[in-house]
Design a protein around this motif. Sequence first.
Motif, PDB file in Angstrom:
ATOM      1  N   PRO A   1       0.403  -8.016  -2.120  1.00 26.98           N
ATOM      2  CA  PRO A   1      -0.510  -9.121  -1.817  1.00 26.98           C
ATOM      3  C   PRO A   1      -1.849  -8.835  -2.511  1.00 26.98           C
ATOM      4  CG  PRO A   1      -0.430  -7.619   0.028  1.00 26.98           C
ATOM      5  CD  PRO A   1       0.485  -7.057  -1.023  1.00 26.98           C
ATOM      6  N   LYS A   2      -2.962  -9.144  -1.886  1.00 26.70           N
ATOM      7  CA  LYS A   2      -4.287  -8.900  -2.465  1.00 26.70           C
ATOM      8  C   LYS A   2      -4.458  -7.418  -2.780  1.00 26.70           C
ATOM      9  CE  LYS A   2      -9.229  -9.176  -1.435  1.00 26.70           C
ATOM     10  NZ  LYS A   2     -10.254  -9.544  -0.406  1.00 26.70           N
ATOM     11  N   LEU A   3      -4.908  -7.135  -4.010  1.00 26.32           N
ATOM     12  CA  LEU A   3      -5.096  -5.756  -4.438  1.00 26.32           C
ATOM     13  C   LEU A   3      -6.529  -5.296  -4.191  1.00 26.32           C
ATOM     14  CD1 LEU A   3      -3.159  -5.927  -7.815  1.00 26.32           C
ATOM     15  CD2 LEU A   3      -2.417  -4.767  -5.725  1.00 26.32           C
ATOM     16  N   THR A   4      -6.667  -4.051  -3.746  1.00 24.89           N
ATOM     17  CA  THR A   4      -7.989  -3.480  -3.505  1.00 24.89           C
ATOM     18  C   THR A   4      -8.137  -2.193  -4.316  1.00 24.89           C
ATOM     19  OG1 THR A   4      -7.437  -1.982  -1.673  1.00 24.89           O
ATOM     20  CG2 THR A   4      -7.779  -4.316  -1.129  1.00 24.89           C
ATOM     21  N   ASP A   5      -9.358  -1.664  -4.344  1.00 20.87           N
ATOM     22  CA  ASP A   5      -9.621  -0.418  -5.053  1.00 20.87           C
ATOM     23  C   ASP A   5      -9.637   0.783  -4.107  1.00 20.87           C
ATOM     24  OD1 ASP A   5      -9.835  -1.575  -7.604  1.00 20.87           O
ATOM     25  OD2 ASP A   5     -11.906  -2.170  -7.214  1.00 20.87           O
ATOM     26  N   GLY A   6      -8.957   0.668  -2.987  1.00 19.67           N
ATOM     27  CA  GLY A   6      -8.908   1.756  -2.014  1.00 19.67           C
ATOM     28  C   GLY A   6      -8.131   2.955  -2.528  1.00 19.67           C
ATOM     29  N   PRO A   7      -8.121   4.037  -1.751  1.00 21.55           N
ATOM     30  CA  PRO A   7      -7.430   5.264  -2.162  1.00 21.55           C
ATOM     31  C   PRO A   7      -5.916   5.171  -1.994  1.00 21.55           C
ATOM     32  CG  PRO A   7      -8.283   5.519   0.044  1.00 21.55           C
ATOM     33  CD  PRO A   7      -8.791   4.190  -0.437  1.00 21.55           C
ATOM     34  N   CYS A   8      -5.242   6.162  -2.517  1.00 21.73           N
ATOM     35  CA  CYS A   8      -3.796   6.276  -2.316  1.00 21.73           C
ATOM     36  C   CYS A   8      -3.559   6.931  -0.965  1.00 21.73           C
ATOM     37  CB  CYS A   8      -3.177   7.126  -3.429  1.00 21.73           C
ATOM     38  SG  CYS A   8      -1.397   7.358  -3.262  1.00 21.73           S
ATOM     39  N   THR A   9      -2.967   6.193  -0.050  1.00 20.43           N
ATOM     40  CA  THR A   9      -2.693   6.720   1.286  1.00 20.43           C
ATOM     41  C   THR A   9      -1.243   7.146   1.448  1.00 20.43           C
ATOM     42  OG1 THR A   9      -2.063   4.587   2.264  1.00 20.43           O
ATOM     43  CG2 THR A   9      -4.426   5.121   2.199  1.00 20.43           C
ATOM     44  N   GLY A  10      -0.353   6.503   0.690  1.00 18.06           N
ATOM     45  CA  GLY A  10       1.072   6.768   0.860  1.00 18.06           C
ATOM     46  C   GLY A  10       1.637   6.193   2.136  1.00 18.06           C
ATOM     47  N   VAL A  11       0.804   5.401   2.844  1.00 11.39           N
ATOM     48  CA  VAL A  11       1.223   4.800   4.114  1.00 11.39           C
ATOM     49  C   VAL A  11       1.134   3.288   3.991  1.00 11.39           C
ATOM     50  CG1 VAL A  11       0.823   4.656   6.592  1.00 11.39           C
ATOM     51  CG2 VAL A  11       0.359   6.796   5.380  1.00 11.39           C
ATOM     52  N   TYR A  12       2.284   2.627   3.889  1.00 12.00           N
ATOM     53  CA  TYR A  12       2.345   1.175   3.736  1.00 12.00           C
ATOM     54  C   TYR A  12       3.753   0.721   4.096  1.00 12.00           C
ATOM     55  CZ  TYR A  12       3.932   3.277  -0.619  1.00 12.00           C
ATOM     56  OH  TYR A  12       4.562   4.095  -1.530  1.00 12.00           O
TER      57      TYR A  12
END
Length: 211
Positions: free
Chosen positions: A159-170
Amino acid sequence: MRLTVFGATGGVGQEIVGQALAAGHEVTVVVRDPARLPEAFGARALHGAVPLDDPAAVRGAVAGRDAVLSGLGSRSRKADGVAERLTGRIVDAMEAEGVRRLLVVSAVPVGPVPAGEPLVDRLARKAIGAVLADLYADLARMEAALERSATEWTSVRPPKLTDGPCTGVYRTAVGGAPRSSRSISRADVAHAMLGLIDDPAAVRQGVGVAY
Protein backbone atom coordinates in the motif's frame (compact mmCIF):
# COMPACT_ATOMS: atom_id res chain seq x y z
CA MET A 1 22.61 -16.20 -4.18
CA ARG A 2 23.41 -14.46 -7.45
CA LEU A 3 20.88 -11.66 -7.85
CA THR A 4 20.20 -8.98 -10.45
CA VAL A 5 18.32 -5.88 -9.32
CA PHE A 6 16.58 -3.45 -11.66
CA GLY A 7 15.80 0.10 -10.55
CA ALA A 8 18.53 0.19 -7.90
CA THR A 9 18.46 4.00 -7.64
CA GLY A 10 14.80 4.07 -6.56
CA GLY A 11 13.55 3.87 -2.98
CA VAL A 12 12.68 0.17 -2.95
CA GLY A 13 15.53 -0.73 -5.29
CA GLN A 14 18.17 0.83 -3.05
CA GLU A 15 16.80 -1.12 -0.11
CA ILE A 16 16.87 -4.38 -2.04
CA VAL A 17 20.49 -3.86 -3.02
CA GLY A 18 21.60 -2.76 0.43
CA GLN A 19 19.92 -5.64 2.21
CA ALA A 20 21.08 -8.18 -0.37
CA LEU A 21 24.69 -7.03 -0.08
CA ALA A 22 24.47 -7.08 3.73
CA ALA A 23 23.23 -10.68 3.53
CA GLY A 24 26.22 -11.68 1.45
CA HIS A 25 24.52 -12.10 -1.92
CA GLU A 26 26.31 -11.40 -5.19
CA VAL A 27 24.46 -8.41 -6.70
CA THR A 28 24.44 -7.00 -10.22
CA VAL A 29 22.35 -3.89 -10.84
CA VAL A 30 20.62 -2.58 -13.96
CA VAL A 31 19.78 1.12 -13.82
CA ARG A 32 18.76 3.93 -16.14
CA ASP A 33 21.81 5.97 -15.14
CA PRO A 34 24.72 4.16 -13.40
CA ALA A 35 26.11 7.57 -12.38
CA ARG A 36 23.19 7.96 -9.95
CA LEU A 37 24.10 4.87 -7.92
CA PRO A 38 24.73 5.64 -4.23
CA GLU A 39 28.39 5.65 -3.22
CA ALA A 40 27.68 2.75 -0.85
CA PHE A 41 27.05 0.57 -3.90
CA GLY A 42 30.58 1.06 -5.20
CA ALA A 43 32.57 -1.22 -7.44
CA ARG A 44 33.90 -3.18 -4.47
CA ALA A 45 30.37 -4.01 -3.28
CA LEU A 46 28.58 -4.72 -6.53
CA HIS A 47 29.30 -7.57 -8.91
CA GLY A 48 28.48 -5.16 -11.75
CA ALA A 49 26.29 -2.29 -12.97
CA VAL A 50 24.86 -1.90 -16.47
CA PRO A 51 22.53 0.63 -18.18
CA LEU A 52 18.90 -0.31 -18.80
CA ASP A 53 18.97 0.97 -22.39
CA ASP A 54 21.60 -1.56 -23.53
CA PRO A 55 19.73 -4.81 -24.40
CA ALA A 56 22.92 -6.87 -24.77
CA ALA A 57 24.19 -5.68 -21.39
CA VAL A 58 20.82 -6.41 -19.78
CA ARG A 59 20.88 -9.96 -21.12
CA GLY A 60 24.37 -10.40 -19.75
CA ALA A 61 23.27 -9.02 -16.38
CA VAL A 62 20.51 -11.63 -15.95
CA ALA A 63 22.38 -14.59 -17.44
CA GLY A 64 23.05 -17.33 -14.91
CA ARG A 65 21.35 -15.51 -12.03
CA ASP A 66 19.36 -17.25 -9.33
CA ALA A 67 16.74 -14.50 -9.25
CA VAL A 68 15.91 -11.11 -10.71
CA LEU A 69 14.24 -8.41 -8.60
CA SER A 70 12.74 -5.18 -9.89
CA GLY A 71 11.98 -1.95 -8.10
CA LEU A 72 11.15 -0.22 -11.39
CA GLY A 73 8.09 1.99 -11.66
CA SER A 74 6.84 5.42 -12.52
CA ARG A 75 8.33 8.41 -10.71
CA SER A 76 5.09 10.37 -11.01
CA ARG A 77 1.32 9.92 -11.20
CA LYS A 78 1.62 9.85 -14.99
CA ALA A 79 2.78 6.30 -15.57
CA ASP A 80 3.14 6.40 -19.38
CA GLY A 81 3.31 2.61 -19.43
CA VAL A 82 6.66 2.58 -17.60
CA ALA A 83 6.08 -0.54 -15.49
CA GLU A 84 4.63 -2.58 -18.34
CA ARG A 85 7.28 -1.49 -20.85
CA LEU A 86 10.36 -1.85 -18.66
CA THR A 87 9.22 -5.12 -17.10
CA GLY A 88 8.72 -6.38 -20.63
CA ARG A 89 12.41 -5.73 -21.28
CA ILE A 90 13.31 -7.73 -18.19
CA VAL A 91 11.12 -10.65 -19.21
CA ASP A 92 12.54 -10.66 -22.75
CA ALA A 93 16.09 -10.78 -21.39
CA MET A 94 15.26 -13.51 -18.88
CA GLU A 95 13.47 -15.70 -21.41
CA ALA A 96 16.37 -15.30 -23.85
CA GLU A 97 18.80 -16.46 -21.16
CA GLY A 98 16.60 -19.15 -19.62
CA VAL A 99 16.37 -17.41 -16.23
CA ARG A 100 13.15 -18.14 -14.36
CA ARG A 101 12.69 -16.38 -10.98
CA LEU A 102 11.41 -12.79 -11.06
CA LEU A 103 10.03 -10.57 -8.31
CA VAL A 104 8.55 -7.14 -9.03
CA VAL A 105 6.87 -4.32 -7.13
CA SER A 106 3.22 -3.61 -7.87
CA ALA A 107 0.55 -2.13 -5.55
CA VAL A 108 -2.24 -3.35 -3.27
CA PRO A 109 -5.08 -1.80 -5.36
CA VAL A 110 -4.09 -3.97 -8.34
CA GLY A 111 -5.16 -7.08 -6.40
CA PRO A 112 -8.54 -8.14 -5.04
CA VAL A 113 -10.28 -6.37 -2.17
CA PRO A 114 -9.80 -8.44 1.01
CA ALA A 115 -12.87 -10.16 2.40
CA GLY A 116 -14.39 -8.18 5.26
CA GLU A 117 -12.51 -4.99 4.36
CA PRO A 118 -13.94 -2.15 6.52
CA LEU A 119 -15.97 0.50 4.70
CA VAL A 120 -13.46 3.24 5.53
CA ASP A 121 -10.70 1.28 3.83
CA ARG A 122 -12.87 0.50 0.82
CA LEU A 123 -13.66 4.20 0.40
CA ALA A 124 -10.01 5.13 0.80
CA ARG A 125 -9.00 2.55 -1.82
CA LYS A 126 -11.60 3.94 -4.23
CA ALA A 127 -10.42 7.53 -3.71
CA ILE A 128 -6.76 6.69 -4.13
CA GLY A 129 -7.58 4.55 -7.15
CA ALA A 130 -9.24 7.52 -8.84
CA VAL A 131 -6.23 9.77 -8.24
CA LEU A 132 -3.66 7.18 -9.32
CA ALA A 133 -5.76 5.45 -11.99
CA ASP A 134 -3.08 5.71 -14.68
CA LEU A 135 -0.42 4.28 -12.39
CA TYR A 136 -2.52 1.32 -11.32
CA ALA A 137 -3.64 0.60 -14.88
CA ASP A 138 0.01 0.39 -15.90
CA LEU A 139 0.75 -2.01 -13.04
CA ALA A 140 -2.27 -4.14 -13.93
CA ARG A 141 -1.02 -4.43 -17.51
CA MET A 142 2.40 -5.35 -16.18
CA GLU A 143 0.92 -8.15 -14.08
CA ALA A 144 -1.14 -9.39 -17.04
CA ALA A 145 2.04 -9.56 -19.13
CA LEU A 146 3.77 -11.51 -16.39
CA GLU A 147 0.94 -14.04 -16.36
CA ARG A 148 1.51 -14.59 -20.09
CA SER A 149 5.25 -15.04 -19.63
CA ALA A 150 7.22 -18.19 -18.87
CA THR A 151 8.83 -16.65 -15.78
CA GLU A 152 8.26 -17.82 -12.23
CA TRP A 153 7.12 -14.38 -11.16
CA THR A 154 5.90 -12.88 -7.91
CA SER A 155 4.26 -9.47 -7.82
CA VAL A 156 4.69 -7.86 -4.40
CA ARG A 157 1.81 -5.43 -3.73
CA PRO A 158 2.39 -2.81 -1.02
CA PRO A 159 0.00 0.00 0.00
CA LYS A 160 1.34 3.51 0.78
CA LEU A 161 5.13 3.45 0.96
CA THR A 162 7.05 5.19 3.75
CA ASP A 163 10.71 5.86 4.50
CA GLY A 164 10.59 3.97 7.80
CA PRO A 165 13.17 1.40 8.92
CA CYS A 166 13.30 -2.29 8.13
CA THR A 167 11.40 -4.01 10.92
CA GLY A 168 10.88 -7.44 9.40
CA VAL A 169 7.45 -7.38 11.05
CA TYR A 170 4.52 -7.09 8.62
CA ARG A 171 1.59 -9.08 7.26
CA THR A 172 1.55 -10.91 3.93
CA ALA A 173 -1.25 -12.45 1.90
CA VAL A 174 -0.50 -14.71 -1.07
CA GLY A 175 -3.05 -14.12 -3.82
CA GLY A 176 -4.62 -11.16 -2.01
CA ALA A 177 -3.91 -8.42 0.49
CA PRO A 178 -3.92 -8.12 4.27
CA ARG A 179 -7.11 -6.57 5.60
CA SER A 180 -6.85 -2.78 6.11
CA SER A 181 -3.58 -2.48 4.20
CA ARG A 182 -2.55 1.12 4.76
CA SER A 183 1.23 1.48 4.78
CA ILE A 184 4.61 -0.21 4.84
CA SER A 185 8.18 1.03 4.60
CA ARG A 186 10.21 0.64 1.43
CA ALA A 187 12.77 -1.19 3.54
CA ASP A 188 10.22 -3.80 4.60
CA VAL A 189 8.99 -4.21 1.01
CA ALA A 190 12.57 -5.04 0.04
CA HIS A 191 12.84 -7.41 3.01
CA ALA A 192 9.67 -9.19 1.90
CA MET A 193 10.87 -9.50 -1.70
CA LEU A 194 14.16 -11.05 -0.67
CA GLY A 195 12.35 -13.41 1.69
CA LEU A 196 9.95 -14.56 -1.03
CA ILE A 197 12.63 -15.62 -3.50
CA ASP A 198 12.65 -19.21 -2.26
CA ASP A 199 8.95 -19.43 -1.33
CA PRO A 200 7.22 -21.84 -3.75
CA ALA A 201 3.77 -20.65 -2.61
CA ALA A 202 4.53 -17.20 -3.99
CA VAL A 203 5.43 -18.33 -7.51
CA ARG A 204 3.11 -16.85 -10.18
CA GLN A 205 1.19 -15.04 -7.47
CA GLY A 206 0.53 -11.53 -6.26
CA VAL A 207 1.50 -11.10 -2.62
CA GLY A 208 0.06 -8.26 -0.56
CA VAL A 209 2.32 -6.82 2.13
CA ALA A 210 1.37 -4.31 4.84
CA TYR A 211 1.72 -3.51 8.55
